[in-house]
Enzyme design. Structure first.
Site: not given
Ligand SMILES: *[C@@H]1O[C@H](CO)[C@@H](O)[C@H](O)[C@H]1NC(C)=O
Ligand SMILES: *[C@@H]1O[C@H](CO)[C@@H](O)[C@H](O)[C@H]1NC(C)=O
Ligand SMILES: *[C@@H]1O[C@H](CO)[C@@H](O)[C@H](O)[C@H]1NC(C)=O
Length: 490
Positions: A146, A366
């Protein structure tokens, strides 16, 4: 398992706490002796496995996770969209709540959640899994990589909890079998101050009680556990292994609400003092990189997350360009300074506030978001310009929500589509492949692969847009380099 000092005079205790704090600041990790001299010539390599990849089947313990694979392309994409929406909401809330007046434990607000979330796969933690070994001797786990969060945690049992866990089929880290597992006392500055942003709790019944966390996600689910330091063993590109000592690892003893189905935990790759990315990067020249292949039409090529310089690891198909990374602007995230988008060499008219993180805009790179998300004032001109260029194909109005523009792709020739280019404030241009924004959603159906969010809002360059490029994050120089690549290793 080593619990920090048990019976101590208060003075000695305070002394040890300060020592351990200093320790945290200085000794991030050390290499096992034979690797120490070559640390920069070696790179650490973790295989990134997309959650829809056949390579993941059989690697997750939770039986439900394996038959969660989408049955069709459309189902696949809709799953991605669902998680993107959740993730964007998490990032927005995190931004809002890290303002000057609020610092800890402020996930307690009433938000309206439009979507039910039933699994960890849906909570928006990320799209790629990595195998990581924790403890001494090492225990293996599949964690969600993540880039949007700092805390690394694994499902865990300590001697206090493992009795209760009998009968639970999940893979857990047995903290009591790791000689390098060390908890952090709740009275320490580390617990009270430094870990506050990672939701450390203020409760401290006795000075040696381990520092606990209640890491809450906006769907109401939470990971509860205790912070510890432990060793993480990683593979190097030369085939050897290296131990990173004193890595902050959350020992999650329970989760509340929706279960974090599938994964054994989370590998925190966000930018933060205690994130795995920051610690590992320090060991490898401050850099990490990844190169993602097309996961919408999976090929049998592995993606890798590599710590260390990667210039000669991947075959590049163009020059490396650099743009500044704006670290600490949007919490945990890798923000970049986009200043405009052009389509077919025509700059679109997008209000500059959209790109300004100080007024609620800004853009992040991201890997845990799939599609590209644009704040509405940027989304509209992009959709209009691309839509116009596609007008000769039959638009499909039957809704493939949330996509606004889909068309019958029979006879589609991507070389005729005007190219979309992201322009960065420092002059660099990022030109993604057409298939990264005109995506296959169903047979003979392509859609413009953008999602919109209301203004003010964060724009996100997602992993599909980043595909077929090498992205190298240099945390020392605060720049990100990127270059087109086939992502095959040389
Ligand atoms: C949040 O909602 C609950 C019940 O839905 C209510 O009891 C509570 O007062 C609300 N809190 C705030 C801060 O609005
Ligand atoms: C992918 O490659 C691996 C090793 O090269 C092989 O064992 C596996 O069967 C391949 N999988 C597919 C789906 O082609
Ligand atoms: C696309 O167009 C072709 C040819 O006109 C037609 O046969 C096909 O059914 C269409 N597909 C969709 C999904 O509309």
């Amino acid at each position: 398992m080593k619990w920090r000092p048990l019976l101590l005079s208060p003075l000695l205790f305070i002394f040890l706490v300060s020592i351990s704090t200093v320790f945290h600041g200085l000794v991030l990790s050390h290499t096992i002796p034979e690797e120490r001299d070559h640390q920069h010539s070696n790179k650490m390599r973790l295989e990134l496995i997309h959650r829809h990849s056949p390579q993941l089947i059989g690697k997750l313990v939770h039986e439900a996770s394996n038959n969660n694979m989408p049955k069709s392309q459309q189902e696949r994409i809709l799953q991605l969209v669902l998680r993107d929406t959740t993730r964007h909401r998490m990032i927005s809330h995190k931004r809002g709540q890290y303002g000057p007046n609020s610092r800890r434990k402020n996930w307690e607000f009433n938000t309206s959640i439009e979507m039910p979330m039933h699994s960890g796969a849906d909570y928006g933690a990320g799209e790629y899994f990595v195998q990581v070994r924790v403890g001494k001797p090492a225990q293996k786990f599949m964690l969600i990589a993540d880039t949007g969060s700092d805390l690394t945690w694994v499902y865990c049992s300590t001697r206090n909890t493992h009795k209760r866990r009998q009968g639970n089929h999940r893979r857990v880290f047995h903290a009591d079998r790791s000689s390098s597992f060390e908890t952090i006392p709740c009275l320490s500055n580390m617990c009270k101050v430094q870990l506050a942003d990672l939701f450390s709790l203020t409760t401290c019944p006795t000075p040696i009680t381990p520092c606990a966390y209640d890491f809450s996600y906006i769907d109401g689910s939470a990971a509860l556990g205790i912070f510890a330091d432990d060793t993480i063993t990683v593979g190097l590109t030369n085939g050897r292994k290296m131990m990173l000592d004193n890595v902050l690892v959350g020992c999650t003893e329970s989760t509340q609400g929706a279960a974090f189905k599938g994964a054994d935990g989370v590998l925190g790759l966000g930018y933060g003092k205690f994130s795995f990315a920051t610690k590992a990067a320090e060991k490898f020249g401050g850099k990490f990189s990844y190169c993602l292949v097309d996961h919408l039409s999976p090929m049998n090529i592995s993606n890798y997350l590599i710590f260390g310089g990667t210039r000669n690891e991947h075959s590049l198909l163009g020059n490396v360009r650099y743009t500044k990374l704006l670290l600490n602007v949007i919490p945990s995230s890798y923000a970049i300074n986009v200043k405009g988008i052009s389509i077919g060499d025509v700059m679109l008219r997008i209000p500059f506030e959209v790109w300004d993180a100080n007024v609620g805009g800004g853009t992040i790179l991201d890997s845990g978001t799939s599609l590209t998300i644009l704040a509405e004032p940027a989304y509209k001109p992009v959709m209009n310009a691309l839509g116009m260029s596609l007008s000769k194909y039959k638009r499909l109005l039957s809704d493939i929500k949330p996509f606004e523009y889909c068309f019958n792709s029979t006879g589609f020739d991507q070389s005729l589509v005007p190219r979309l280019v992201f322009h960065f404030a420092d002059g660099a241009r990022f030109e993604p492949l057409v298939k990264s924004y005109i995506i296959d959603v169903a047979p003979q159906t392509k859609c413009l692969g953008f999602l919109s969010v209301r203004w003010p809002g964060t724009s996100i360059i997602g992993n599909i847009m980043q595909q077929n490029h090498l992205w190298e994050f240099d945390l020392v120089r605060s720049v990100v380099g990127f270059a087109p690549s086939s992502c095959t290793c040389t």
